[in-house]
Structures are given as structure tokens and as C-alpha cells.
Scaffold this motif. Structure first.
Motif, short mmCIF file in Angstrom:
data_model
loop_
_atom_site.label_atom_id
_atom_site.label_comp_id
_atom_site.label_asym_id
_atom_site.label_seq_id
_atom_site.Cartn_x
_atom_site.Cartn_y
_atom_site.Cartn_z
N ASN A 120 0.81 -1.23 0.00
CA ASN A 120 0.00 0.00 0.00
C ASN A 120 0.84 1.27 0.00
O ASN A 120 0.28 2.37 -0.05
CB ASN A 120 -0.93 0.01 1.22
N ASP A 121 2.15 1.15 0.07
CA ASP A 121 3.02 2.33 0.15
C ASP A 121 4.22 2.11 -0.77
O ASP A 121 5.09 1.29 -0.49
CB ASP A 121 3.47 2.54 1.60
N TYR A 122 4.26 2.85 -1.87
CA TYR A 122 5.37 2.70 -2.82
C TYR A 122 6.72 3.01 -2.18
O TYR A 122 7.75 2.50 -2.61
CB TYR A 122 5.19 3.62 -4.03
N GLN A 131 7.55 2.30 0.86
CA GLN A 131 7.94 1.20 1.76
C GLN A 131 7.42 -0.12 1.20
O GLN A 131 6.82 -0.91 1.91
CB GLN A 131 7.40 1.47 3.17
N TYR A 132 7.65 -0.32 -0.07
CA TYR A 132 7.18 -1.51 -0.78
C TYR A 132 8.03 -2.71 -0.37
O TYR A 132 9.21 -2.56 -0.02
CB TYR A 132 7.34 -1.26 -2.28
N ALA A 162 9.92 4.56 -4.37
CA ALA A 162 8.68 4.64 -5.15
C ALA A 162 8.98 4.58 -6.65
O ALA A 162 8.29 3.90 -7.40
CB ALA A 162 7.93 5.92 -4.80
N SER A 194 10.99 10.56 0.00
CA SER A 194 9.98 10.06 -0.94
C SER A 194 10.61 9.70 -2.28
O SER A 194 10.15 8.78 -2.96
CB SER A 194 8.87 11.10 -1.14
#
Length: 272
Positions: free
Chosen positions: A24-26, A28-29, A97, A263
């Protein structure tokens, strides 16, 4: 896992979840390792140790020459606080990300994500993910700003390797029009065969015997501190969530710069 009651894939997903990584988090993929070093042979020999990547070393230390360059960089930079030139081996990260979106760019919604991260369009064709072999060579040997690892999809999702949506991804300088991802010879141009053999490599005896070394680097005690320095595995302080307290940074410009840095370039998983 040690009793072989769960697969290497399942164990890595479990560790990623424990370390706060999520689909759900690019930023923290889930992060998975390169496991192979052979992207040129006609057939893949999973009984030969030379077929595999050295799992005891980070991507920046896969060749002796590259390792020396990163050690030199570490020794040349003075320690400094709140500065982009802080002492570290790597100023880029193995998962971010843009790395995730670049791998999955041929599939929606990742296509739109990639374009938005790139400012509204695809990247220059030569920098796009177009070949497994050339990406491995870049991340393991050729490019000092590339130490990327893989994502779980490399072990179960053949669809991300084909340009089924016929996106116009551009044309490389050598005239190659980007379409499907170029696969190693041993995959015979078949994404399903690539995924099958790649998954077999992940579950092979060699990887099972050495995977704990990579886990130490990414999720364990070689993640930071003196053990990380010794392992040539230190990253810029901004990548470590526990080293930067954004609440104590009063200057909004510095704060936004750090957030933008994180980010764009990724985060170290929580230590398990």
C-alpha cells in the motif's frame, strides 16, 4: 523456515511485513533480493554456485572494483549533521517509489504513478526498465547511483514483463523501440518461463543456504552501525527513519527537502 516448512518467498514476505513494508506504500514496498547473476546463458544451472548473486554482500559490493569505490566515497566524506553530504556508502537506495513504479510501468495503475513521479511523462527510453540483464549489470556493476534490489512480482507475476497495453515507451539511442521487457536467453522469450525459473532459483538449495546473509543486510544487524560499515552497507542518514526527527526540525524548507529526499530515494526497513 529453517525446517523448510515455509518457502523462502513466504518467509521474505513475512519479514517485509514485520519490518513495516507494504504493497500500500510505494515508498515502503516489499523488497526482495536479486538471487541470480547469470542472465546470459542459454540454460540455467541451479546446481552451480556461480549462477547466483553473492547474497552476503549488498548490491554496491558485488564486484571488488565497485566495492572499493564506495569505500573510498565513505572515507572521503566528513561526518556532518543535516547535510546531503553525510558520511555513507550510498546516497541512493535499493527500494523507492520510482524503482517500484519503473519495474511495474507496463501495468496500470503503476503506469500513471510512474508518469506522475516523472513529472507527467515517461522517462528517457534508455533509462526505462527494458531488460533484466542490463538492469542487473547496472545495479551490480556499472552504475554508481544504482543499487536497486527487486520486488516480489519478479517471482510470481509474468504480466508486468509484457507491454500488453501497448504504451508508447519511446525509442532507445540504438534504435530499439521499447515494448516487452527483454528476458535472459534461458527464458526463451517467455515471461511465464522466466517467472517459473526465477522462483525455482529463489527456492533453490543455494539461496536457502545463503538467504540469511541478505536478510542480515536488509532487516538485521548489518543494517546500520559498525556492522553496516564493515559490510559496506551504510546509507544516507535520511534513509533511516529513526535517525531523523522531523518534529524537531523547525525550518519548513529543510523539512520539505528531507521529506522530498525520502519520498524520492526510499527508506530503510525497520530492524527486525
Amino acid at each position: 523456515w529453517q525446517k523448510r516448512e515455509i518457502s523462502n518467498f513466504d518467509y521474505l514476505m513475512y519479514l517485509n511485513t514485520l519490518a513495516g513494508r507494504t504493497y500500500n506504500d510505494y515508498m515502503q514496498y516489499p523488497v526482495f533480493p536479486w538471487v541470480l547473476a547469470d542472465y546470459h546463458s542459454e540454460t540455467l544451472d541451479l546446481t552451480n554456485p556461480c549462477t547466483f548473486r553473492d547474497l552476503s554482500k549488498p548490491m554496491g559490493a558485488q564486484t571488488a572494483e565497485r566495492k572499493c569505490k564506495f569505500i573510498q566515497r565513505f572515507n572521503e566524506v566528513e561526518k556532518s549533521e543535516g547535510d546531503l553530504s553525510a558520511q555513507c556508502h550510498y546516497c541512493t537506495h535499493y527500494s523507492s517509489a520510482i524503482i517500484v513504479a519503473s519495474y511495474l510501468v507496463r501495468m496500470e495503475p503503476f503506469t500513471q504513478t510512474f508518469c506522475s513521479l516523472q513529472g507527467g511523462s515517461f522517462d528517457v527510453a534508455d533509462r526505462m526498465f527494458h531488460s533484466v540483464k542490463s538492469t542487473w549489470e547496472s545495479a551490480s556493476r556499472d552504475n554508481m547511483s544504482d543499487v536497486r534490489e527487486l520486488i516480489p512480482e519478479f517471482f510470481y507475476l509474468p504480466e508486468f514483463l509484457t507491454n500488453a497495453n501497448h504504451f508508447e515507451l519511446g525509442c532507445m539511442q540504438d534504435g530499439t523501440v521499447l515494448g516487452d521487457v527483454q528476458l535472459p536467453p534461458w527464458a526463451d522469450g517467455d515471461p511465464h518461463k522466466f517467472i517459473l525459473l526465477h522462483r525455482q532459483a529463489l527456492e533453490s538449495d543455494y539461496v536457502s543456504a545463503h538467504l540469511h546473509c541478505w536478510i542480515d543486510l536488509i532487516f538485521g544487524h548489518k543494517q546500520h552501525g559498525s556492522a553496516a560499515v564493515e559490510a559496506v552497507n551504510t546509507f544516507h542518514p535520511y534513509f533511516y527513519g529513526d535517525k531523523v526527527d522531523l518534529n524537531n526540525i523547525k525550518d519548513p524548507l529543510i523539512k520539505s527537502t528531507i521529506l522530498g529526499f525520502i519520498s524520492n530515494f526510499g527508506q530503510i526497513p525497520k530492524q527486525v
